[in-house]
Design a protein around this motif. Structure first.
Motif, PDB file in Angstrom:
ATOM      1  N   VAL A 101      -0.314  -3.998  -5.789  1.00  0.00           N
ATOM      2  CA  VAL A 101       0.124  -2.686  -5.320  1.00  0.00           C
ATOM      3  C   VAL A 101      -1.085  -1.764  -5.333  1.00  0.00           C
ATOM      4  O   VAL A 101      -1.844  -1.731  -6.308  1.00  0.00           O
ATOM      5  N   LEU A 102      -1.265  -1.015  -4.245  1.00  0.00           N
ATOM      6  CA  LEU A 102      -2.430  -0.158  -4.083  1.00  0.00           C
ATOM      7  C   LEU A 102      -2.026   1.302  -3.931  1.00  0.00           C
ATOM      8  O   LEU A 102      -0.984   1.613  -3.339  1.00  0.00           O
ATOM      9  N   ASP A 103      -2.869   2.168  -4.454  1.00  0.00           N
ATOM     10  CA  ASP A 103      -2.701   3.613  -4.297  1.00  0.00           C
ATOM     11  C   ASP A 103      -4.082   4.201  -4.078  1.00  0.00           C
ATOM     12  O   ASP A 103      -4.933   4.165  -4.965  1.00  0.00           O
ATOM     13  N   LYS A 104      -4.312   4.748  -2.888  1.00  0.00           N
ATOM     14  CA  LYS A 104      -5.596   5.393  -2.582  1.00  0.00           C
ATOM     15  C   LYS A 104      -5.333   6.852  -2.264  1.00  0.00           C
ATOM     16  O   LYS A 104      -5.163   7.252  -1.132  1.00  0.00           O
ATOM     17  N   GLY A 105      -5.244   7.670  -3.325  1.00  0.00           N
ATOM     18  CA  GLY A 105      -5.027   9.102  -3.168  1.00  0.00           C
ATOM     19  C   GLY A 105      -3.584   9.537  -3.106  1.00  0.00           C
ATOM     20  O   GLY A 105      -3.303  10.732  -2.985  1.00  0.00           O
ATOM     21  N   THR A 106      -2.649   8.596  -3.206  1.00  0.00           N
ATOM     22  CA  THR A 106      -1.230   8.957  -3.092  1.00  0.00           C
ATOM     23  C   THR A 106      -0.725   9.720  -4.316  1.00  0.00           C
ATOM     24  O   THR A 106      -0.056  10.745  -4.180  1.00  0.00           O
ATOM     25  N   ASP A 159       0.856  -1.186   0.000  1.00  0.00           N
ATOM     26  CA  ASP A 159       0.000   0.000   0.000  1.00  0.00           C
ATOM     27  C   ASP A 159       0.889   1.231   0.000  1.00  0.00           C
ATOM     28  O   ASP A 159       1.552   1.532   0.993  1.00  0.00           O
ATOM     29  N   MET A 160       0.912   1.954  -1.115  1.00  0.00           N
ATOM     30  CA  MET A 160       1.770   3.133  -1.247  1.00  0.00           C
ATOM     31  C   MET A 160       1.040   4.364  -0.715  1.00  0.00           C
ATOM     32  O   MET A 160      -0.083   4.652  -1.109  1.00  0.00           O
ATOM     33  N   GLY A 161       1.718   5.107   0.173  1.00  0.00           N
ATOM     34  CA  GLY A 161       1.060   6.235   0.805  1.00  0.00           C
ATOM     35  C   GLY A 161       0.001   5.727   1.757  1.00  0.00           C
ATOM     36  O   GLY A 161      -1.155   6.141   1.714  1.00  0.00           O
ATOM     37  N   THR A 162       0.408   4.849   2.646  1.00  0.00           N
ATOM     38  CA  THR A 162      -0.540   4.083   3.459  1.00  0.00           C
ATOM     39  C   THR A 162      -1.302   4.922   4.468  1.00  0.00           C
ATOM     40  O   THR A 162      -2.361   4.527   4.943  1.00  0.00           O
ATOM     41  N   GLY A 163      -0.759   6.093   4.848  1.00  0.00           N
ATOM     42  CA  GLY A 163      -1.466   6.936   5.811  1.00  0.00           C
ATOM     43  C   GLY A 163      -1.646   6.234   7.139  1.00  0.00           C
ATOM     44  O   GLY A 163      -0.680   5.808   7.774  1.00  0.00           O
ATOM     45  N   ASN A 164      -2.897   6.066   7.575  1.00  0.00           N
ATOM     46  CA  ASN A 164      -3.168   5.393   8.840  1.00  0.00           C
ATOM     47  C   ASN A 164      -3.263   3.876   8.698  1.00  0.00           C
ATOM     48  O   ASN A 164      -3.598   3.180   9.653  1.00  0.00           O
ATOM     49  N   ASP A 223      -2.516  11.478  -6.194  1.00  0.00           N
ATOM     50  CA  ASP A 223      -3.161  12.782  -6.058  1.00  0.00           C
ATOM     51  C   ASP A 223      -2.296  13.733  -5.248  1.00  0.00           C
ATOM     52  O   ASP A 223      -2.090  14.893  -5.619  1.00  0.00           O
ATOM     53  N   ALA A 224      -1.807  13.239  -4.102  1.00  0.00           N
ATOM     54  CA  ALA A 224      -1.037  14.090  -3.195  1.00  0.00           C
ATOM     55  C   ALA A 224       0.336  14.440  -3.763  1.00  0.00           C
ATOM     56  O   ALA A 224       0.718  15.613  -3.811  1.00  0.00           O
ATOM     57  N   VAL A 225       1.083  13.426  -4.211  1.00  0.00           N
ATOM     58  CA  VAL A 225       2.456  13.706  -4.649  1.00  0.00           C
ATOM     59  C   VAL A 225       2.482  14.525  -5.943  1.00  0.00           C
ATOM     60  O   VAL A 225       3.434  15.272  -6.192  1.00  0.00           O
ATOM     61  N   ALA A 226       1.433  14.419  -6.767  1.00  0.00           N
ATOM     62  CA  ALA A 226       1.397  15.199  -7.993  1.00  0.00           C
ATOM     63  C   ALA A 226       1.218  16.687  -7.701  1.00  0.00           C
ATOM     64  O   ALA A 226       1.501  17.540  -8.556  1.00  0.00           O
ATOM     65  N   LEU A 227       0.758  17.008  -6.482  1.00  0.00           N
ATOM     66  CA  LEU A 227       0.579  18.406  -6.079  1.00  0.00           C
ATOM     67  C   LEU A 227       1.845  19.014  -5.488  1.00  0.00           C
ATOM     68  O   LEU A 227       1.877  20.186  -5.157  1.00  0.00           O
ATOM     69  N   SER A 228       2.892  18.189  -5.344  1.00  0.00           N
ATOM     70  CA  SER A 228       4.107  18.653  -4.673  1.00  0.00           C
ATOM     71  C   SER A 228       4.969  19.550  -5.543  1.00  0.00           C
ATOM     72  O   SER A 228       5.756  20.345  -5.036  1.00  0.00           O
ATOM     73  N   GLY A 229       4.856  19.398  -6.867  1.00  0.00           N
ATOM     74  CA  GLY A 229       5.751  20.119  -7.765  1.00  0.00           C
ATOM     75  C   GLY A 229       7.140  19.519  -7.805  1.00  0.00           C
ATOM     76  O   GLY A 229       8.047  20.039  -8.453  1.00  0.00           O
TER      77      GLY A 229
END
Length: 228
Positions: free
Chosen positions: A138-143, A71-76, A145-151
């Motif tokens: 491999v899973l991505d739930k919003g990751t 799980d990439m960008g697993t958060g909690n 989304d987040a990293v693409a906003l980093s520039g």
């Protein structure tokens, strides 16, 4: 033609934002162990849709009850906990670039008695030296989304959306399944970002269609790819 896969930068793409966010979530959890934090895309039932998709497709490609899962960008860590609660028994590995997130997920796992069944680790998925091995799923739930906003740029000048599929390719076994849920990218945009000579579109998850101003669409989309 404008490239719609490129997003404006936002604080939501910064590591500091997520460190602060999960530090607060950890504090709330210490005060109330039943408060395990926010479940992303819960208003669209995104997490359960992902779990149901995997459950419904056991036997397809690399999806098995004992599949190894990253799980990439697993958060909690909530998505991995939900898989275990739905009888997935394979190796579970959650990774996030926020150490606060990783510590929070570890604390929840311990509270749930699952600290021996899941490994949580801090890592930069774009670091070429990071190599956790290959996984069935491999899973991505919003990751993305987040990293693409980093520039953030890779190799000096390449945006994350141009190299993301190579990260996925490295992590998936042949025949492996990559399942991504996004609120910032459409299905067509995700296919444009992910597909290459090895990663191919397989399936998508249906969500209710909304109409606003004559335009129809869903608030989120989930798309599955296969590594050939």
């Amino acid at each position: 033609m404008e490239d719609t896969t490129k997003l404006n930068t936002s604080k939501l793409g910064t590591k500091q934002y997520w460190d602060d966010f999960y530090a607060l979530e950890r504090q709330n959890f210490r005060e109330n162990p039943e408060d395990t934090g926010e479940c992303w895309f819960d208003d669209s039932n995104g997490e359960m849709k992902m779990v149901e998709f995997l459950s419904d497709n056991i036997g397809q490609h690399s999806i098995k009850q004992d599949s190894s899962v990253l799980d990439m960008g697993t958060g909690n860590g909530h998505l991995l906990f939900e898989l275990i609660e739905n009888d997935f028994t394979g190796k579970m590995y959650g990774v996030d670039y926020s150490q606060e997130s990783v510590t929070f997920a570890q604390e929840i796992a311990k509270e749930k008695g699952l600290d021996d069944g899941i490994v949580f680790s801090q890592a930069d998925i774009f670091d070429t030296a990071w190599n956790p091995g290959e996984f069935d799923i491999v899973l991505d739930k919003g990751t993305l989304d987040a990293v693409a906003l980093s520039g953030f740029k890779v190799d000096g000048d390449r945006p994350i959306t141009e190299v993301y599929n190579k990260v996925i390719e490295k992590l998936l076994k042949k025949g492996g399944v990559f399942l991504i849920t996004s609120c910032n990218f459409t299905q067509d945009e995700l296919i444009k970002i992910i597909e290459n000579d090895k990663l191919k579109f397989w399936h998508s998850i249906h969500y209710p269609v909304l109409e606003f101003g004559g335009v129809k669409g869903s608030t989120i989309c989930s798309v599955a790819f296969i590594k050939e």
